[in-house]
Enzyme design. Sequence first.
Site, PDB file in Angstrom:
ATOM      1  N   VAL A 107     -13.569 -21.628 -15.122  1.00 18.62           N
ATOM      2  CA  VAL A 107     -14.366 -21.856 -16.222  1.00 18.62           C
ATOM      3  C   VAL A 107     -13.714 -21.496 -17.727  1.00 18.62           C
ATOM      4  O   VAL A 107     -12.862 -20.415 -17.561  1.00 18.62           O
ATOM      5  CB  VAL A 107     -15.752 -21.366 -16.129  1.00 18.62           C
ATOM      6  CG1 VAL A 107     -16.541 -21.841 -14.916  1.00 18.62           C
ATOM      7  CG2 VAL A 107     -15.604 -19.764 -15.873  1.00 18.62           C
ATOM      8  N   SER A 108     -14.152 -22.009 -18.923  1.00 16.39           N
ATOM      9  CA  SER A 108     -13.431 -21.944 -19.756  1.00 16.39           C
ATOM     10  C   SER A 108     -13.884 -20.532 -20.670  1.00 16.39           C
ATOM     11  O   SER A 108     -13.088 -19.794 -21.247  1.00 16.39           O
ATOM     12  CB  SER A 108     -13.715 -22.925 -20.944  1.00 16.39           C
ATOM     13  OG  SER A 108     -13.282 -24.059 -20.355  1.00 16.39           O
ATOM     14  N   SER A 109     -14.904 -19.763 -20.350  1.00 17.28           N
ATOM     15  CA  SER A 109     -15.315 -18.754 -20.891  1.00 17.28           C
ATOM     16  C   SER A 109     -16.386 -17.756 -19.930  1.00 17.28           C
ATOM     17  O   SER A 109     -16.581 -18.536 -18.915  1.00 17.28           O
ATOM     18  CB  SER A 109     -15.991 -19.273 -22.312  1.00 17.28           C
ATOM     19  OG  SER A 109     -17.405 -19.665 -22.016  1.00 17.28           O
ATOM     20  N   GLN A 157     -19.924 -19.364 -19.057  1.00 11.76           N
ATOM     21  CA  GLN A 157     -20.113 -20.528 -18.279  1.00 11.76           C
ATOM     22  C   GLN A 157     -20.002 -20.108 -16.856  1.00 11.76           C
ATOM     23  O   GLN A 157     -19.676 -18.983 -16.339  1.00 11.76           O
ATOM     24  CB  GLN A 157     -18.893 -21.588 -18.346  1.00 11.76           C
ATOM     25  CG  GLN A 157     -18.837 -22.173 -19.793  1.00 11.76           C
ATOM     26  CD  GLN A 157     -17.682 -23.200 -19.821  1.00 11.76           C
ATOM     27  OE1 GLN A 157     -16.712 -23.247 -18.875  1.00 11.76           O
ATOM     28  NE2 GLN A 157     -17.645 -24.222 -20.633  1.00 11.76           N
TER      29      GLN A 157
END
Length: 321
Positions: free
Chosen positions: A8-10, A13
């Site tokens: 996941v990007s962050s 998320q």
Amino acid sequence: MLFGYARVSSADQNPAHQVDALARAGVEAENIHLDHAGGAKASRPQLDGVLARLRGGDTLVITRLDRLGRSVLHLITLGAQLRERGIELKVLDQGIDTSTAEGRAMFGMLSVLAEFQRELIVANTRDGLAAARARGRKGGRPPKLTDDQIALAQRLYDAGENTVAQIAAMLNVPRTTIYGHLDKNKSTATPTVHPLGEKPLNSVAVVRVPRTCPTCGYEPSTRAEAAHQRGDLAVAWLHPNADDPGSVVIRSHCHHCEPESPAFDVACQVCGDGPILAGDFAQAAQCGGDLPAPVAHWLLESGWTVEPSLLCPDHAREVAR
């Protein structure tokens, strides 16, 4: 054996849907690796970890291709490495399974698209530079140092009282910038004669540094940019070897593909020359204060002295005399 990878990007998320999908595909919980990373150059320690665990006959399972690769080119490179190691790739949402002829064909089409994308980028870059030159503009990155700072760096280096790392710290620039501007032929230090076939590590004066980046293939379009790039490529970066955790991989990087932080300088106590550690090697050196065992072994095999002082092969030989 099945191994799963999710990303996941962050931290905000929720990766639960990816993890659940991997579990439904038969991946055991202890074999699921999860990264919280976004951006093309973000560090992905869990990806490095799962790649190190994989062995011939294993299968790497992901939910979508964009969870695995930083870019199309990176994805194709990973796919080729997995094939060479006898490891299959299974992409759940996109129905790709390289254990089947159809899956291999679909993945092969991506390599064609990746090459087409690279050619488009190169062509667009050249067209843009040509248009800029027609309007009287020059390409290349602006210099990080003024002429006076370059002259000061050269004087400090010639005096032999400061290492390259110390000079870089004084001028608040990366060590690679100092390498790019120093003329080591002007140094007052006595040159060391190397036996035929030996190449001193990170020596800009002796080793002919290529113009094109061997890692990402970027080629400078102006003389000024080429000078900067040669300085960058003169530095050896040591990366962990995913195929053999006890060894290192040596790469050169230009400004465009230079690894993101963390990075750790391995600098000779006399001249300041030496490789730079990347990824998990840099993290371990920063946290523990000691060089990782594979790095220390590589340095010793390359002629360095590690204890009691860190000395490059040139100065280790001088001390031994």
